[in-house]
Design a protein around this motif. Structure first.
Motif, PDB file in Angstrom:
ATOM      1  N   LYS A 183       0.867  -1.183   0.000  1.00 41.11           N
ATOM      2  CA  LYS A 183       0.000   0.000   0.000  1.00 41.11           C
ATOM      3  C   LYS A 183       0.894   1.220   0.000  1.00 41.11           C
ATOM      4  O   LYS A 183       1.787   1.337   0.855  1.00 41.11           O
ATOM      5  N   SER A 214      -4.144  10.419   6.164  1.00 40.70           N
ATOM      6  CA  SER A 214      -4.788   9.201   6.692  1.00 40.70           C
ATOM      7  C   SER A 214      -6.246   9.078   6.255  1.00 40.70           C
ATOM      8  O   SER A 214      -6.750   7.964   6.122  1.00 40.70           O
ATOM      9  N   SER A 262       1.380   5.278   0.382  1.00 41.85           N
ATOM     10  CA  SER A 262       0.691   6.370   1.058  1.00 41.85           C
ATOM     11  C   SER A 262       1.560   7.616   1.016  1.00 41.85           C
ATOM     12  O   SER A 262       2.771   7.541   0.869  1.00 41.85           O
ATOM     13  N   ASP A 313      -5.939   7.303   3.023  1.00 38.91           N
ATOM     14  CA  ASP A 313      -5.476   5.937   3.273  1.00 38.91           C
ATOM     15  C   ASP A 313      -6.622   5.057   3.775  1.00 38.91           C
ATOM     16  O   ASP A 313      -6.801   3.931   3.303  1.00 38.91           O
ATOM     17  N   GLN A 362       8.522   5.672   1.711  1.00 39.38           N
ATOM     18  CA  GLN A 362       8.389   4.304   2.215  1.00 39.38           C
ATOM     19  C   GLN A 362       9.595   3.444   1.882  1.00 39.38           C
ATOM     20  O   GLN A 362       9.978   2.581   2.639  1.00 39.38           O
ATOM     21  N   GLY A 380      -4.079   2.558   1.850  1.00 40.05           N
ATOM     22  CA  GLY A 380      -3.232   3.278   0.900  1.00 40.05           C
ATOM     23  C   GLY A 380      -3.540   2.857  -0.528  1.00 40.05           C
ATOM     24  O   GLY A 380      -4.432   2.039  -0.757  1.00 40.05           O
TER      25      GLY A 380
END
Ligand code: GTP
Ligand code: MG
Length: 361
Positions: free
Chosen positions: A131, A137, A133, A140, A177, A146
């Motif tokens: 996922k 949030s 992102s 998400d 990430q 995400g």
């Protein structure tokens, strides 16, 4: 003695396998499997499955260059199209004899995995899904954690609703990430802005120069060029780039501009369909997130409810796993609504477009 060095002689110089050799190889693997030389073989079998997707009409028995050309001219553009055709159809299209046509269809059918896999296979494949992102949030949560890799997410909405901003945020988010991640940006409307990458990178606390370097931008000048660029994404992966996100902004603008008027609609949809399938293949084969943006048109015949619809109709809608409808909300906010998702409840998320981030409302 079934060693792998021995098996490797079956690969062509360009890394592809001919139809006949692929078949031989499969038999060897089956035999080796019986003798329980297991794990590595399973792995190699996986590779063959992927190679299979690239079998060309030319690889079928009885098809030379001239026949392939005739077939293509008649609309047989894939092995699948041969596998599902009739003997008469092939004879008419290519002028080959009935026996040859029968063999071609049989070989094409043998070559296709006509589509069944176990639930376990599907489960295992889905374990690899990531996922992506960018730290908003609300969005998400809307998307179940995400933006999913291995799938196409389509974002449609009116001008200024934030489609392009989300594209930039994703190009940075994937790098937050995973520092080795690369984003590919296929830019059709000249809307890619390096400054926005720098802004978002600063906002997320990563090195802006590095973030910019890891976005590979290509300007698409027309729909054919756009389709070609999508096909080239696989080459970047082969070169060793860790492509995580592929953006097409906008998916439909060129198609819309080039095919004007009712008479051209069928051709446009056909090309768009081909493009969507290529993007699906890119997403699936490389486990990347494909994010496409789409404009809306007004529907003069709708009096109640939302009088807008995404361009591209069912073709784009069906190929996209996630569809997000964006609109402007109150106090300068933006509202994202998830439309017909297979496994998530339809819902809404509200957020703000800021200079250095996309923030919860
Ligand atoms: P079209 O491509 O025209 O269909 O629109 P779009 O949906 O792609 O819109 P886009 O993502 O370009 O959003 C534009 C909006 O983002 C602007 O109206 C601003 O509200 C916001 N925006 C863009 N850049 C900035 C920025 O640097 N700072 C802030 N605060 N907002 C920005
Ligand atoms: Mg835009």
């Amino acid at each position: 003695n079934n060693s792998f060095k021995w098996i490797k002689i079956y690969y062509n110089v360009d890394g592809r396998l001919s139809f006949a050799n692929r078949f031989k190889l499969k038999v060897i693997f089956m035999k080796a499997k019986e003798k329980e030389i297991v794990n590595d073989i399973e792995l190699e079998m996986e590779n063959i499955k992927e190679e299979k997707a690239e079998v060309k009409i030319m690889d079928l028995p009885g098809v030379g260059a001239a026949t392939a050309e005739k077939l293509e001219a008649a609309g047989y553009d894939s092995v699948l199209s041969v596998a599902v055709s009739t003997i008469g159809g092939l004879v008419d299209a290519s002028g080959v004899g009935e026996n040859v046509a029968r063999k071609m269809i049989q070989a094409a059918r043998d070559n296709m995995d006509m589509g069944f896999e176990s639930g376990t296979d599907v489960f295992n494949r889905r374990q690899k899904i990531e996922k992506i992102s960018f730290g908003c949030s609300n969005l998400d949560n809307l998307l179940g954690g995400g933006f999913e890799t291995g799938a196409i997410t389509e974002c449609f909405g009116e001008f200024g609703s934030g489609k392009t901003q989300i594209a930039h945020a994703l190009a940075v988010g994937c790098q937050v990430q995973d520092p080795t991640a690369v984003a590919v940006f296929i830019d059709t409307e000249n809307t890619f802005r390096p400054d926005r990458i720098i802004d978002f990178a600063k906002g997320a606390g990563i090195d802006p120069d590095k973030a910019l370097k890891n976005v590979k931008v290509a300007r698409a000048y027309n729909s054919d060029h756009q389709m070609l660029l999508a096909e080239k994404v696989g080459d970047l992966v082969k070169k060793g780039l860790n492509v995580k996100v592929v953006i097409v902004d906008s998916l439909t603008a060129h198609f819309r501009a080039e095919f004007i008027g009712r008479g051209t609609l069928a051709v446009r949809q056909q090309k768009l369909n081909k493009h969507m399938h290529e993007l699906l293949r890119v997403a699936d084969m490389n486990n990347v997130l494909v994010y496409v943006t789409n404009q809306v048109m007004s529907k003069p015949d709708v009096f109640f409810g939302d009088p807008t619809a995404a361009i591209g109709g069912h073709i784009v809608a069906h190929a996209s796993t996630f569809r997000i409808y964006l609109r402007k909300g109150k106090k300068g906010s933006r509202v994202a609504k998830l439309i017909d998702s297979p496994n998530l409840p339809d819902g809404e998320a509200m957020f703000y477009l800021e200079t250095d981030s996309i923030k919860d409302f």
